[in-house]
Motif scaffolding. Structure first.
Motif, PDB file in Angstrom:
ATOM      1  N   ILE A  62       0.830  -1.200   0.000  1.00  0.00           N
ATOM      2  CA  ILE A  62       0.000   0.000   0.000  1.00  0.00           C
ATOM      3  C   ILE A  62       0.868   1.254   0.000  1.00  0.00           C
ATOM      4  CG2 ILE A  62      -1.637   1.345   1.364  1.00  0.00           C
ATOM      5  CD1 ILE A  62      -2.900  -1.321   2.224  1.00  0.00           C
ATOM      6  N   SER A  63       1.958   1.221   0.743  1.00  0.00           N
ATOM      7  CA  SER A  63       2.879   2.361   0.759  1.00  0.00           C
ATOM      8  C   SER A  63       3.507   2.562  -0.613  1.00  0.00           C
ATOM      9  CB  SER A  63       3.976   2.151   1.804  1.00  0.00           C
ATOM     10  OG  SER A  63       3.438   2.161   3.112  1.00  0.00           O
ATOM     11  N   LEU A  64       3.852   1.464  -1.277  1.00  0.00           N
ATOM     12  CA  LEU A  64       4.384   1.552  -2.637  1.00  0.00           C
ATOM     13  C   LEU A  64       3.339   2.153  -3.560  1.00  0.00           C
ATOM     14  CD1 LEU A  64       6.347   0.939  -4.960  1.00  0.00           C
ATOM     15  CD2 LEU A  64       5.425  -1.393  -5.015  1.00  0.00           C
ATOM     16  N   TYR A  65       2.098   1.695  -3.429  1.00  0.00           N
ATOM     17  CA  TYR A  65       1.011   2.214  -4.259  1.00  0.00           C
ATOM     18  C   TYR A  65       0.841   3.718  -4.060  1.00  0.00           C
ATOM     19  CZ  TYR A  65      -3.731   3.111  -5.903  1.00  0.00           C
ATOM     20  OH  TYR A  65      -4.821   3.646  -6.551  1.00  0.00           O
ATOM     21  N   GLU A  66       0.832   4.147  -2.805  1.00  0.00           N
ATOM     22  CA  GLU A  66       0.649   5.568  -2.514  1.00  0.00           C
ATOM     23  C   GLU A  66       1.818   6.388  -3.043  1.00  0.00           C
ATOM     24  OE1 GLU A  66      -2.003   5.159   1.590  1.00  0.00           O
ATOM     25  OE2 GLU A  66       0.184   5.334   1.711  1.00  0.00           O
ATOM     26  N   ASN A  67       3.026   5.875  -2.859  1.00  0.00           N
ATOM     27  CA  ASN A  67       4.224   6.575  -3.325  1.00  0.00           C
ATOM     28  C   ASN A  67       4.239   6.674  -4.841  1.00  0.00           C
ATOM     29  OD1 ASN A  67       7.199   6.429  -4.343  1.00  0.00           O
ATOM     30  ND2 ASN A  67       7.388   7.188  -2.242  1.00  0.00           N
ATOM     31  N   ALA A  68       3.983   5.547  -5.503  1.00  0.00           N
ATOM     32  CA  ALA A  68       3.994   5.508  -6.962  1.00  0.00           C
ATOM     33  C   ALA A  68       2.880   6.371  -7.544  1.00  0.00           C
ATOM     34  CB  ALA A  68       3.848   4.061  -7.450  1.00  0.00           C
ATOM     35  N   SER A  69       1.710   6.317  -6.939  1.00  0.00           N
ATOM     36  CA  SER A  69       0.582   7.109  -7.430  1.00  0.00           C
ATOM     37  C   SER A  69       0.854   8.602  -7.293  1.00  0.00           C
ATOM     38  CB  SER A  69      -0.694   6.729  -6.678  1.00  0.00           C
ATOM     39  OG  SER A  69      -1.041   5.386  -6.916  1.00  0.00           O
ATOM     40  N   GLN A  70       1.489   8.989  -6.196  1.00  0.00           N
ATOM     41  CA  GLN A  70       1.801  10.409  -6.004  1.00  0.00           C
ATOM     42  C   GLN A  70       2.765  10.901  -7.070  1.00  0.00           C
ATOM     43  OE1 GLN A  70       0.235  12.431  -3.640  1.00  0.00           O
ATOM     44  NE2 GLN A  70       1.127  13.898  -5.072  1.00  0.00           N
ATOM     45  N   ARG A  71       3.724  10.046  -7.429  1.00  0.00           N
ATOM     46  CA  ARG A  71       4.649  10.420  -8.505  1.00  0.00           C
ATOM     47  C   ARG A  71       3.900  10.571  -9.824  1.00  0.00           C
ATOM     48  NH1 ARG A  71      10.536   7.561  -7.707  1.00  0.00           N
ATOM     49  NH2 ARG A  71      10.671   7.725  -5.435  1.00  0.00           N
ATOM     50  N   GLY A  72       2.952   9.682 -10.032  1.00  0.00           N
ATOM     51  CA  GLY A  72       2.150   9.772 -11.250  1.00  0.00           C
ATOM     52  C   GLY A  72       1.324  11.042 -11.288  1.00  0.00           C
ATOM     53  N   LEU A  73       0.723  11.393 -10.150  1.00  0.00           N
ATOM     54  CA  LEU A  73      -0.072  12.617 -10.076  1.00  0.00           C
ATOM     55  C   LEU A  73       0.806  13.847 -10.288  1.00  0.00           C
ATOM     56  CD1 LEU A  73      -2.332  11.701  -7.020  1.00  0.00           C
ATOM     57  CD2 LEU A  73      -3.119  12.074  -9.365  1.00  0.00           C
ATOM     58  N   ASN A  74       2.005  13.824  -9.739  1.00  0.00           N
ATOM     59  CA  ASN A  74       2.918  14.948  -9.925  1.00  0.00           C
ATOM     60  C   ASN A  74       3.298  15.112 -11.389  1.00  0.00           C
ATOM     61  OD1 ASN A  74       2.902  15.401  -7.182  1.00  0.00           O
ATOM     62  ND2 ASN A  74       4.835  14.362  -6.784  1.00  0.00           N
ATOM     63  N   SER A  75       3.546  13.978 -12.053  1.00  0.00           N
ATOM     64  CA  SER A  75       3.875  14.017 -13.477  1.00  0.00           C
ATOM     65  C   SER A  75       2.710  14.565 -14.289  1.00  0.00           C
ATOM     66  CB  SER A  75       4.243  12.610 -13.967  1.00  0.00           C
ATOM     67  OG  SER A  75       4.502  12.604 -15.354  1.00  0.00           O
ATOM     68  N   LEU A  76       1.508  14.147 -13.916  1.00  0.00           N
ATOM     69  CA  LEU A  76       0.303  14.590 -14.608  1.00  0.00           C
ATOM     70  C   LEU A  76       0.089  16.089 -14.407  1.00  0.00           C
ATOM     71  CD1 LEU A  76      -2.102  13.617 -16.262  1.00  0.00           C
ATOM     72  CD2 LEU A  76      -3.269  13.052 -14.144  1.00  0.00           C
ATOM     73  N   ALA A  77       0.275  16.546 -13.187  1.00  0.00           N
ATOM     74  CA  ALA A  77       0.078  17.964 -12.883  1.00  0.00           C
ATOM     75  C   ALA A  77       1.052  18.840 -13.663  1.00  0.00           C
ATOM     76  CB  ALA A  77       0.241  18.197 -11.381  1.00  0.00           C
ATOM     77  N   LYS A  78       2.287  18.366 -13.823  1.00  0.00           N
ATOM     78  CA  LYS A  78       3.280  19.140 -14.550  1.00  0.00           C
ATOM     79  C   LYS A  78       2.935  19.265 -16.034  1.00  0.00           C
ATOM     80  CE  LYS A  78       7.158  17.996 -11.493  1.00  0.00           C
ATOM     81  NZ  LYS A  78       8.448  17.268 -11.378  1.00  0.00           N
ATOM     82  N   ALA A  79       2.159  18.299 -16.551  1.00  0.00           N
ATOM     83  CA  ALA A  79       1.806  18.312 -17.975  1.00  0.00           C
ATOM     84  C   ALA A  79       0.673  19.274 -18.282  1.00  0.00           C
ATOM     85  CB  ALA A  79       1.422  16.900 -18.425  1.00  0.00           C
ATOM     86  N   ILE A  80      -0.014  19.749 -17.247  1.00  0.00           N
ATOM     87  CA  ILE A  80      -1.155  20.649 -17.440  1.00  0.00           C
ATOM     88  C   ILE A  80      -0.672  22.097 -17.430  1.00  0.00           C
ATOM     89  CG2 ILE A  80      -3.362  21.423 -16.499  1.00  0.00           C
ATOM     90  CD1 ILE A  80      -3.669  18.635 -15.257  1.00  0.00           C
ATOM     91  N   GLU A  81      -0.863  22.783 -18.537  1.00  0.00           N
ATOM     92  CA  GLU A  81      -0.444  24.180 -18.652  1.00  0.00           C
ATOM     93  C   GLU A  81      -1.680  25.070 -18.560  1.00  0.00           C
ATOM     94  OE1 GLU A  81       1.982  24.792 -22.070  1.00  0.00           O
ATOM     95  OE2 GLU A  81       3.155  22.977 -21.743  1.00  0.00           O
ATOM     96  N   PRO A  82      -1.804  25.841 -17.479  1.00  0.00           N
ATOM     97  CA  PRO A  82      -3.010  26.633 -17.222  1.00  0.00           C
ATOM     98  C   PRO A  82      -3.384  27.605 -18.340  1.00  0.00           C
ATOM     99  CG  PRO A  82      -1.595  26.569 -15.293  1.00  0.00           C
ATOM    100  CD  PRO A  82      -0.813  25.969 -16.419  1.00  0.00           C
ATOM    101  N   GLU A  83      -2.386  28.088 -19.078  1.00  0.00           N
ATOM    102  CA  GLU A  83      -2.693  29.085 -20.113  1.00  0.00           C
ATOM    103  C   GLU A  83      -3.337  28.471 -21.349  1.00  0.00           C
ATOM    104  OE1 GLU A  83       1.566  27.699 -20.699  1.00  0.00           O
ATOM    105  OE2 GLU A  83       0.256  28.272 -19.027  1.00  0.00           O
ATOM    106  N   GLN A  84      -3.300  27.156 -21.478  1.00  0.00           N
ATOM    107  CA  GLN A  84      -3.895  26.496 -22.637  1.00  0.00           C
ATOM    108  C   GLN A  84      -5.407  26.382 -22.486  1.00  0.00           C
ATOM    109  OE1 GLN A  84      -1.750  22.759 -22.760  1.00  0.00           O
ATOM    110  NE2 GLN A  84      -0.461  23.492 -24.418  1.00  0.00           N
ATOM    111  N   GLN A  85      -6.085  26.225 -23.613  1.00  0.00           N
ATOM    112  CA  GLN A  85      -7.515  25.930 -23.583  1.00  0.00           C
ATOM    113  C   GLN A  85      -7.711  24.538 -22.989  1.00  0.00           C
ATOM    114  OE1 GLN A  85     -10.059  28.048 -24.515  1.00  0.00           O
ATOM    115  NE2 GLN A  85      -8.423  29.583 -24.687  1.00  0.00           N
TER     116      GLN A  85
END
Length: 209
Positions: A62-85
């Motif tokens: 479960i700790s691995l899942y939480e750690n890995a998922s957080q990294r995935g969410l961080n990667s996803l958040a970085k891909a979102i550029e607020p100025e885009q439509q």
């Protein structure tokens, strides 16, 4: 998800080394066949050290899942550029998400399927991650005159999860990025429809008084 590590550095703290040891073991042996001794050996620590950080193999997963998922969410958040439509934000988000999953194909079954086998704790961990993902998806659709609520975003997560599960079952996780454009198109259509015709979430069963 968590990046695969060829050699676990002794300079890492024990907890991090154990998580990476778990990741290596489940990637090569599968979760069911992985033992605590395997994890400790891969992490280059003793079993006693394992128990200083985790009570059980399930807790480590479960700790691995939480750690890995957080990294995935961080990667996803970085891909979102607020100025885009918002349609472009959706495209980039789906591509980043699928590319991140495709980078760790051997670990996907454990993080999407095995985590549910550990009982209520695994389900609770997944729901927490899905809540965070739903909030992130909802934020990609924010517009001055309308927005996607978290309940609606959860419905979209169900579609993404089904695509990933099919890829796992068919052993083609590495090909997920090839599905990104089509998946994004479906999600954009669903979001556009939802934004144009908002869905009212089910009323709470709580007593309003």
């Amino acid at each position: 998800m968590i990046e695969q590590t060829a050699i676990i550095s002794s300079s890492l703290d024990h907890r991090t080394r154990l998580l990476e040891g778990m990741a290596r073991c489940v990637a090569t042996k599968g979760y069911a066949d992985t033992t605590i001794a395997d994890i400790a050996t891969a992490a280059r620590v003793s079993k006693r050290t394992f128990y200083e950080h985790f009570r059980t193999k399930q807790e480590c997963l479960i700790s691995l899942y939480e750690n890995a998922s957080q990294r995935g969410l961080n990667s996803l958040a970085k891909a979102i550029e607020p100025e885009q439509q918002w349609p472009a934000r959706v495209d980039h988000a789906v591509k980043a998400y699928f590319s991140h999953l495709a980078a760790n194909p051997l670990l996907m079954r454990t993080l999407f399927i095995d985590v549910l086998a550990v009982g209520p704790e695994g389900l609770q961990a997944r729901r927490k991650v899905h809540q965070q993902l739903a909030e992130l998806i909802a934020s990609t659709a924010e517009q001055p005159d309308s927005e996607l609520n978290v309940w609606q975003a959860n419905a979209i997560i169900g579609s993404l999860t089904e695509i990933v599960l099919q890829a796992i079952e068919q052993d083609r996780v590495e090909q997920l990025p090839e599905c990104a454009d089509e998946a994004a198109q479906v999600i954009r259509a669903a979001m556009q429809s939802t934004l144009a015709h908002p869905i009212v979430p089910p009323a709470s069963d709580a007593d309003p008084t």
